[in-house]
Scaffold this motif. Structure first.
Motif, short mmCIF file in Angstrom:
data_model
loop_
_atom_site.label_atom_id
_atom_site.label_comp_id
_atom_site.label_asym_id
_atom_site.label_seq_id
_atom_site.Cartn_x
_atom_site.Cartn_y
_atom_site.Cartn_z
N ASP A 140 -14.23 -14.32 -1.17
CA ASP A 140 -14.57 -14.23 -2.37
C ASP A 140 -15.22 -13.09 -2.79
OD1 ASP A 140 -15.62 -15.84 -4.88
OD2 ASP A 140 -17.83 -15.18 -4.00
N ARG A 141 -15.75 -12.22 -1.73
CA ARG A 141 -16.59 -10.73 -2.18
C ARG A 141 -15.19 -10.03 -2.51
NH1 ARG A 141 -21.08 -8.17 -0.96
NH2 ARG A 141 -21.84 -10.03 -0.01
N ILE A 142 -14.11 -10.15 -1.88
CA ILE A 142 -13.09 -9.24 -2.15
C ILE A 142 -12.25 -9.44 -3.68
CG2 ILE A 142 -10.61 -8.68 -1.40
CD1 ILE A 142 -11.70 -8.90 1.34
N HIS A 189 3.61 -7.45 4.41
CA HIS A 189 3.38 -7.20 2.94
C HIS A 189 4.08 -5.85 2.80
CE1 HIS A 189 0.96 -10.82 1.71
NE2 HIS A 189 0.68 -10.90 3.11
N HIS A 190 4.65 -5.22 3.59
CA HIS A 190 5.03 -3.74 3.52
C HIS A 190 4.13 -2.84 2.92
CE1 HIS A 190 8.70 -5.62 4.17
NE2 HIS A 190 8.53 -6.52 3.32
N VAL A 191 2.93 -2.93 3.60
CA VAL A 191 1.83 -2.11 3.16
C VAL A 191 1.42 -1.06 4.19
CG1 VAL A 191 -0.93 -2.07 2.81
CG2 VAL A 191 0.88 -4.00 1.73
N LYS A 192 0.95 0.21 3.89
CA LYS A 192 0.83 1.27 4.81
C LYS A 192 -0.86 1.20 5.04
CE LYS A 192 1.37 6.38 5.49
NZ LYS A 192 1.94 7.55 4.93
N GLY A 193 -1.18 1.03 6.22
CA GLY A 193 -2.78 0.88 6.18
C GLY A 193 -3.46 1.93 6.66
N ILE A 243 -1.11 -2.81 -3.16
CA ILE A 243 -2.10 -2.39 -1.90
C ILE A 243 -1.26 -1.32 -1.46
CG2 ILE A 243 -3.16 -3.10 0.05
CD1 ILE A 243 -2.79 -6.32 -1.03
N VAL A 244 -2.21 -0.14 -1.24
CA VAL A 244 -1.72 1.13 -0.76
C VAL A 244 -2.68 1.68 0.22
CG1 VAL A 244 -0.40 1.66 -2.91
CG2 VAL A 244 -2.91 2.30 -2.91
N SER A 245 -2.28 2.87 0.86
CA SER A 245 -3.22 3.43 1.88
C SER A 245 -4.13 4.65 1.15
CB SER A 245 -2.11 4.26 2.85
OG SER A 245 -1.63 5.38 2.14
N LEU A 246 -5.03 5.00 1.59
CA LEU A 246 -6.02 5.91 1.21
C LEU A 246 -5.19 7.25 0.59
CD1 LEU A 246 -8.83 6.99 0.79
CD2 LEU A 246 -8.70 8.23 3.01
N THR A 247 -4.14 7.76 1.21
CA THR A 247 -3.49 9.09 0.90
C THR A 247 -2.59 8.68 -0.42
OG1 THR A 247 -1.79 8.93 2.44
CG2 THR A 247 -3.58 10.21 2.99
N GLN A 248 -2.12 7.42 -0.31
CA GLN A 248 -1.13 7.02 -1.62
C GLN A 248 -2.30 6.62 -2.50
OE1 GLN A 248 0.60 3.59 0.61
NE2 GLN A 248 2.42 4.85 0.89
N GLY A 249 -3.27 6.25 -2.62
CA GLY A 249 -4.07 5.89 -3.78
C GLY A 249 -5.05 6.63 -4.25
N GLU A 256 -3.21 -12.90 -2.68
CA GLU A 256 -3.93 -13.31 -3.94
C GLU A 256 -3.95 -11.94 -4.63
OE1 GLU A 256 -7.60 -15.50 -4.06
OE2 GLU A 256 -7.09 -16.71 -2.02
N ILE A 257 -4.19 -11.08 -4.24
CA ILE A 257 -4.40 -9.60 -5.03
C ILE A 257 -2.93 -9.25 -5.40
CG2 ILE A 257 -4.49 -7.13 -4.57
CD1 ILE A 257 -6.68 -7.66 -2.75
N GLU A 258 -2.06 -9.37 -4.67
CA GLU A 258 -0.71 -9.10 -5.18
C GLU A 258 -0.17 -10.00 -6.48
OE1 GLU A 258 1.18 -7.31 -1.03
OE2 GLU A 258 1.39 -9.50 -1.27
#
Length: 263
Positions: free
Chosen positions: A217-219, A97-101, A256-262, A248-250
């Motif tokens: 479902d919680r997410i 998903h090309h996401v920085k975790g 969806i981003v990393s902490l420093t990005q978000g 589903e989120i996308e």
């Protein structure tokens, strides 16, 4: 303003002496100051109703519990303090998903899984501090809290290689979410800002019967801009549901981003 009016206004000002002009200017300044002062007092006297914006929560000062809520994006964080069950799958999904975790690791986890940690670093993901051996920080002295954070930082540098420029600063997450004002202040003195979460996925309750469907479902049901999600590496559920959850989120238009990005 017409040329005639402009000319007349210049002629009008000429009739005043320099002393008269000075007096007029001072008078205008005094009047303007009084108006501003009254305006300030009126604003100051109006009550600020914080409850209309958000519920007041008693949390340690400076703690981060959500990202930028003005952007349609969410942050996924993965705590690593036990097993490695979902580790490889998490990396696969992040790459797909090309996401920085963002990972919060303990020193003991780093020592037990150096190859995985190096993969995380090589892939460009973020690693922050989850203490050395996952204690209840409020039960420790100030010196012991600092030692937990500093030992984890040194352990990461040792695992990745001393030639790498890497540090767990400036963020840490308290094990079990167990922290108080003293813990947060000690962490700040040592260069760390606390990070909590907005939504706990409860993937860690797999052993008590929590299912993949319940975690998903919680997410999804709590999806909001700026959410910081808490998930874990040491269970099977995270690896099982992460790809579907991201999709589903996308599909709902969120990034969806990393902490420093978000933040």
């Amino acid at each position: 303003m017409s040329q005639n009016n402009h000319h007349n206004s210049r002629k009008f000002r000429v009739h005043f002496s320099k002393k008269s002009i000075t007096v007029i200017v001072l008078a205008l300044v005094i009047i303007a100051t009084g108006i501003l002062d009254l305006s300030f007092k009126e604003k100051k006297e109006k009550p600020v109703i914080i409850a209309e914006v958000a519920p007041i929560r008693m949390v340690p000062s400076g703690e981060i519990e959500h990202g930028d809520m003005s952007k349609k994006q969410v942050i996924f964080t993965f705590d690593a303090g036990a097993g490695l069950q979902s580790g490889e799958k998490i990396l696969e999904v992040l790459a797909k998903h090309h996401v920085k975790g963002t990972f919060f690791m303990t020193g003991k986890f780093v020592e037990a899984n150096p190859d995985f940690v190096r993969k995380v670093v090589t892939a460009g993901h973020e690693i922050f501090n989850h203490t050395y051996d996952h204690p209840h920080l409020p039960t420790l002295t100030d010196a012991e809290i600092a030692a937990e954070l500093n030992r984890m930082d040194a352990t990461l540098v040792g695992a990745v290689g001393s030639t790498s420029i890497i540090s767990t600063k400036p963020f840490f997450r308290a094990p079990y979410g167990d922290r108080d004002e003293r813990v947060m202040n000690v962490a700040l003195k040592n260069g760390y800002h606390g990070v909590y979460w907005t939504v706990d996925a409860h993937d860690w309750e797999e052993s008590t019967g929590v299912t993949s469907a319940e975690v998903t479902d919680r997410i999804i049901s709590n999806l909001k801009s700026g959410n910081i999600y808490l998930m874990h590496i040491g269970d099977n559920i995270t690896g099982d549901v992460l790809d579907q959850v991201f999709a589903e989120i996308e599909a709902k238009g969120y990034k969806i981003v990393s902490l420093t990005q978000g933040i």
